[in-house]
Design a protein around this motif. Structure first.
Motif, PDB file in Angstrom:
ATOM      1  N   ARG A  99     -36.723 -29.916 -25.387  1.00 52.66           N
ATOM      2  CA  ARG A  99     -37.922 -29.143 -25.069  1.00 52.66           C
ATOM      3  C   ARG A  99     -38.574 -28.542 -26.308  1.00 52.66           C
ATOM      4  NH1 ARG A  99     -34.631 -26.922 -20.694  1.00 52.66           N
ATOM      5  NH2 ARG A  99     -34.257 -25.128 -22.053  1.00 52.66           N
ATOM      6  N   THR A 100     -37.765 -28.218 -27.311  1.00 53.14           N
ATOM      7  CA  THR A 100     -38.247 -27.422 -28.436  1.00 53.14           C
ATOM      8  C   THR A 100     -38.792 -28.250 -29.591  1.00 53.14           C
ATOM      9  OG1 THR A 100     -36.574 -25.756 -27.865  1.00 53.14           O
ATOM     10  CG2 THR A 100     -37.630 -25.578 -30.036  1.00 53.14           C
ATOM     11  N   PHE A 101     -38.153 -29.358 -29.900  1.00 51.36           N
ATOM     12  CA  PHE A 101     -38.479 -30.095 -31.116  1.00 51.36           C
ATOM     13  C   PHE A 101     -39.119 -31.444 -30.784  1.00 51.36           C
ATOM     14  CE2 PHE A 101     -34.772 -27.435 -32.139  1.00 51.36           C
ATOM     15  CZ  PHE A 101     -35.348 -26.617 -33.104  1.00 51.36           C
ATOM     16  N   PRO A 102     -40.274 -31.725 -31.361  1.00 53.85           N
ATOM     17  CA  PRO A 102     -40.940 -33.015 -31.098  1.00 53.85           C
ATOM     18  C   PRO A 102     -40.150 -34.198 -31.668  1.00 53.85           C
ATOM     19  CG  PRO A 102     -42.093 -31.814 -32.837  1.00 53.85           C
ATOM     20  CD  PRO A 102     -41.088 -30.870 -32.261  1.00 53.85           C
ATOM     21  N   GLU A 103     -39.248 -33.933 -32.609  1.00 52.82           N
ATOM     22  CA  GLU A 103     -38.439 -35.018 -33.170  1.00 52.82           C
ATOM     23  C   GLU A 103     -37.442 -35.587 -32.162  1.00 52.82           C
ATOM     24  OE1 GLU A 103     -39.675 -32.404 -36.585  1.00 52.82           O
ATOM     25  OE2 GLU A 103     -38.845 -32.077 -34.594  1.00 52.82           O
ATOM     26  N   VAL A 104     -37.176 -34.836 -31.092  1.00 58.27           N
ATOM     27  CA  VAL A 104     -36.178 -35.252 -30.103  1.00 58.27           C
ATOM     28  C   VAL A 104     -36.875 -35.807 -28.866  1.00 58.27           C
ATOM     29  CG1 VAL A 104     -34.213 -34.546 -28.694  1.00 58.27           C
ATOM     30  CG2 VAL A 104     -34.577 -33.493 -30.939  1.00 58.27           C
ATOM     31  N   GLU A 105     -36.671 -37.087 -28.603  1.00 55.56           N
ATOM     32  CA  GLU A 105     -37.259 -37.708 -27.410  1.00 55.56           C
ATOM     33  C   GLU A 105     -36.409 -37.459 -26.178  1.00 55.56           C
ATOM     34  OE1 GLU A 105     -38.199 -41.806 -27.541  1.00 55.56           O
ATOM     35  OE2 GLU A 105     -39.601 -41.642 -29.212  1.00 55.56           O
ATOM     36  N   LYS A 106     -35.109 -37.701 -26.314  1.00 53.52           N
ATOM     37  CA  LYS A 106     -34.194 -37.564 -25.178  1.00 53.52           C
ATOM     38  C   LYS A 106     -32.909 -36.911 -25.644  1.00 53.52           C
ATOM     39  CE  LYS A 106     -36.692 -40.113 -22.241  1.00 53.52           C
ATOM     40  NZ  LYS A 106     -37.229 -39.603 -20.952  1.00 53.52           N
ATOM     41  N   GLY A 107     -32.242 -36.281 -24.736  1.00 50.25           N
ATOM     42  CA  GLY A 107     -30.908 -35.759 -24.978  1.00 50.25           C
ATOM     43  C   GLY A 107     -29.975 -36.270 -23.886  1.00 50.25           C
ATOM     44  N   VAL A 108     -28.780 -36.663 -24.277  1.00 48.26           N
ATOM     45  CA  VAL A 108     -27.811 -37.185 -23.311  1.00 48.26           C
ATOM     46  C   VAL A 108     -26.517 -36.395 -23.431  1.00 48.26           C
ATOM     47  CG1 VAL A 108     -26.603 -39.225 -22.450  1.00 48.26           C
ATOM     48  CG2 VAL A 108     -28.773 -39.494 -23.664  1.00 48.26           C
ATOM     49  N   ARG A 109     -26.103 -35.768 -22.336  1.00 49.73           N
ATOM     50  CA  ARG A 109     -24.816 -35.076 -22.295  1.00 49.73           C
ATOM     51  C   ARG A 109     -23.794 -35.994 -21.637  1.00 49.73           C
ATOM     52  NH1 ARG A 109     -27.415 -30.086 -19.158  1.00 49.73           N
ATOM     53  NH2 ARG A 109     -28.251 -31.923 -18.110  1.00 49.73           N
ATOM     54  N   MET A 110     -22.623 -36.069 -22.239  1.00 44.35           N
ATOM     55  CA  MET A 110     -21.600 -36.978 -21.732  1.00 44.35           C
ATOM     56  C   MET A 110     -20.222 -36.320 -21.845  1.00 44.35           C
ATOM     57  SD  MET A 110     -22.942 -40.499 -23.573  1.00 44.35           S
ATOM     58  CE  MET A 110     -21.912 -41.577 -22.576  1.00 44.35           C
ATOM     59  N   THR A 111     -19.335 -36.733 -20.971  1.00 45.48           N
ATOM     60  CA  THR A 111     -17.933 -36.340 -21.058  1.00 45.48           C
ATOM     61  C   THR A 111     -17.112 -37.374 -20.308  1.00 45.48           C
ATOM     62  OG1 THR A 111     -16.342 -34.540 -20.740  1.00 45.48           O
ATOM     63  CG2 THR A 111     -17.936 -34.899 -18.972  1.00 45.48           C
ATOM     64  N   ASP A 112     -15.882 -37.564 -20.765  1.00 48.94           N
ATOM     65  CA  ASP A 112     -15.016 -38.531 -20.085  1.00 48.94           C
ATOM     66  C   ASP A 112     -13.761 -37.832 -19.587  1.00 48.94           C
ATOM     67  OD1 ASP A 112     -13.888 -38.029 -22.544  1.00 48.94           O
ATOM     68  OD2 ASP A 112     -13.267 -40.094 -22.910  1.00 48.94           O
ATOM     69  N   ASN A 227     -17.810 -28.097 -23.939  1.00 53.38           N
ATOM     70  CA  ASN A 227     -16.810 -29.106 -23.583  1.00 53.38           C
ATOM     71  C   ASN A 227     -17.396 -30.509 -23.467  1.00 53.38           C
ATOM     72  OD1 ASN A 227     -14.614 -27.173 -23.196  1.00 53.38           O
ATOM     73  ND2 ASN A 227     -15.758 -26.503 -21.380  1.00 53.38           N
ATOM     74  N   TYR A 228     -18.605 -30.710 -23.992  1.00 50.36           N
ATOM     75  CA  TYR A 228     -19.292 -31.974 -23.763  1.00 50.36           C
ATOM     76  C   TYR A 228     -19.764 -32.570 -25.092  1.00 50.36           C
ATOM     77  CZ  TYR A 228     -19.279 -29.468 -19.396  1.00 50.36           C
ATOM     78  OH  TYR A 228     -18.874 -28.739 -18.312  1.00 50.36           O
ATOM     79  N   THR A 229     -20.071 -33.853 -25.059  1.00 51.65           N
ATOM     80  CA  THR A 229     -20.618 -34.541 -26.225  1.00 51.65           C
ATOM     81  C   THR A 229     -22.109 -34.751 -26.004  1.00 51.65           C
ATOM     82  OG1 THR A 229     -18.522 -35.691 -26.643  1.00 51.65           O
ATOM     83  CG2 THR A 229     -20.497 -36.615 -27.654  1.00 51.65           C
ATOM     84  N   THR A 230     -22.891 -34.463 -27.037  1.00 47.22           N
ATOM     85  CA  THR A 230     -24.346 -34.578 -26.920  1.00 47.22           C
ATOM     86  C   THR A 230     -24.875 -35.605 -27.921  1.00 47.22           C
ATOM     87  OG1 THR A 230     -24.596 -32.279 -26.209  1.00 47.22           O
ATOM     88  CG2 THR A 230     -26.550 -33.366 -27.103  1.00 47.22           C
ATOM     89  N   TYR A 231     -25.672 -36.533 -27.410  1.00 46.95           N
ATOM     90  CA  TYR A 231     -26.382 -37.495 -28.251  1.00 46.95           C
ATOM     91  C   TYR A 231     -27.880 -37.216 -28.117  1.00 46.95           C
ATOM     92  CZ  TYR A 231     -22.067 -40.259 -28.506  1.00 46.95           C
ATOM     93  OH  TYR A 231     -20.772 -40.678 -28.718  1.00 46.95           O
ATOM     94  N   LEU A 232     -28.593 -37.387 -29.225  1.00 42.74           N
ATOM     95  CA  LEU A 232     -30.041 -37.199 -29.228  1.00 42.74           C
ATOM     96  C   LEU A 232     -30.727 -38.499 -29.626  1.00 42.74           C
ATOM     97  CD1 LEU A 232     -30.263 -33.786 -31.159  1.00 42.74           C
ATOM     98  CD2 LEU A 232     -30.172 -34.127 -28.669  1.00 42.74           C
ATOM     99  N   LEU A 233     -31.747 -38.865 -28.895  1.00 48.25           N
ATOM    100  CA  LEU A 233     -32.595 -39.992 -29.281  1.00 48.25           C
ATOM    101  C   LEU A 233     -33.801 -39.417 -30.003  1.00 48.25           C
ATOM    102  CD1 LEU A 233     -33.303 -43.014 -29.230  1.00 48.25           C
ATOM    103  CD2 LEU A 233     -34.473 -42.599 -27.045  1.00 48.25           C
ATOM    104  N   LEU A 234     -33.894 -39.688 -31.302  1.00 48.20           N
ATOM    105  CA  LEU A 234     -34.975 -39.131 -32.101  1.00 48.20           C
ATOM    106  C   LEU A 234     -36.206 -40.021 -32.052  1.00 48.20           C
ATOM    107  CD1 LEU A 234     -32.957 -37.907 -35.226  1.00 48.20           C
ATOM    108  CD2 LEU A 234     -33.286 -36.803 -33.005  1.00 48.20           C
TER     109      LEU A 234
END
Length: 379
Positions: A99-112, A227-234
């Motif tokens: 929401r904050t940075f235009p450099e970030v298109e998507k954010g993905v939260r993941m956990t296994d 407790n989660y892993t976050t990936y960002l699509l820039l």
């Protein structure tokens, strides 16, 4: 004339080949020693090269890999100089940065996690169960076999299966709309898609991909409970540096008055497997380790080639009489040259063939040693 010239060369090659086989058979002890030495070295190098090639190919199939960042969190508390750092992040990181940075298109939260599923009403523990945001399909490559990726994880209690798990639990039937019971309380999850099994050379390893909203925690955005892993699509592969410059000032404002400090660092997705000190969803390998292995393979080849040359040189002294007789008989220098080259060629070809057979036989033990699942077709 050209036909005669070609025919003469073929005859010469055939004769040299026959003579090479005859001499190798005549000198069986030295032939066996040479073949065994070369076979041992080539087999070792084949297996090492297979492992190195596999590790270097990690995540290269991800078309957006150069734009994906993995978030590393560093946190501490006021009054303490000790900080902790790792790939653990909270539920708030992905949405607030998107929401904050235009450099970030998507954010993905993941956990296994391990999960209990039911096959024919019998509980089965599945170790590769993963939760992910619906933005997973906008960020990472996949091959959807059944279902619609746009809505597959859009909502709680939805799950996408890999092709092998769909066959395991439902056979060959269409699984869309079917239900899987998950956990000891047998929570029903609707099957919304089937994707092709993910490649083994990926840091993302899963058999089941459930919607992150099924966990409930994502409804509460907080910087704590990491407790989660976050990936960002820039937006661009050059956006790493501009985004990093903005993160520290932003987080200072966010954490003001909380008694804690949090900083975020970014790792390039394509470099995680070989360069990151932090584990991913699959185990990492150090690039230093691969360089050392490559050096070992090169050293092995140098040793076996040197041994072969030394043995052949020592044997050539014994064959000086044979060379002299052939010269007296009218053999030209190039004929003698091609005879010895032919013998070396036969030994090398035989060693390579035996090496592939040996590597195939040793592959199960090698897989167990390196914790991989290579196939004979990979050689």
């Amino acid at each position: 004339k050209k036909s005669n010239y070609s025919s003469n060369h073929i005859d010469m090659f055939r004769n040299n080949f026959k003579i090479a086989l005859r001499n190798l058979w005549k000198n069986k002890p030295s032939t066996v020693i040479n073949v065994l030495g070369l076979t041992t070295g080539i087999t070792a190098c084949l297996l090492i090269a297979l492992f190195i090639q596999h590790e270097l190919s990690f995540d290269q199939f991800q078309s957006k890999g150069s734009r994906i960042a993995r978030v590393v969190m560093e946190y501490g508390f006021e009054g303490s100089t000790e900080t902790h750092k790792g790939t653990f992040t909270s539920t708030k990181v992905a949405p607030v940065l998107s929401r904050t940075f235009p450099e970030v298109e998507k954010g993905v939260r993941m956990t296994d996690a391990d999960a209990i599923l039911y096959l024919n009403n019998e509980p089965v523990t599945e170790p590769n169960f993963m939760y992910a945001d619906s933005s997973f399909f906008n960020t990472f490559n996949y091959e959807m076999l059944q279902g619609n990726a746009a809505v597959a994880l859009n909502g709680p209690k939805k799950i996408v299966l890999t092709e092998s798990m769909a066959a395991k639990y439902f056979g060959s039937e269409n699984v869309i709309g079917k239900t899987l019971e998950v956990g000891t309380n047998k929570t029903p999850f609707e099957v919304t898609g089937v994707i092709k099994d993910y490649p083994k050379n990926s840091q993302l390893q899963f058999d089941f991909l459930a919607s992150f909203s099924s966990m409930g925690q994502n409804q509460e955005e907080t910087y704590f409970n990491a407790n989660y892993t976050t990936y960002l699509l820039l937006s661009d592969k050059l956006a790493f540096a501009p985004l990093l410059e903005k993160l520290d000032p932003f987080m200072e404002k966010e954490m003001a008055g909380t008694g804690a400090t949090i900083r975020f660092h970014l790792e390039k997705f394509n470099e995680v497997h070989l360069y990151s000190p932090y584990t991913a969803f699959s185990s990492n390998t150090s690039i230093t380790y691969l360089l050392l292995l490559g050096g070992v393979a090169l050293l092995i080849i140098i040793i076996v080639c040197s041994t072969y040359v030394n043995l052949s040189t020592a044997k050539s002294i014994e064959r000086a009489k044979e060379v002299g007789v052939r010269k007296v008989s009218g053999a030209a220098r190039n004929q003698l040259f091609w005879q010895f080259i032919g013998e070396a060629f036969v030994v090398c070809c035989l060693s390579v063939l035996v090496s592939f057979c040996a590597a195939s036989l040793l592959l199960p033990q090698f897989n167990s040693f390196v914790s991989r699942n290579f196939l004979v077709t990979d050689l």
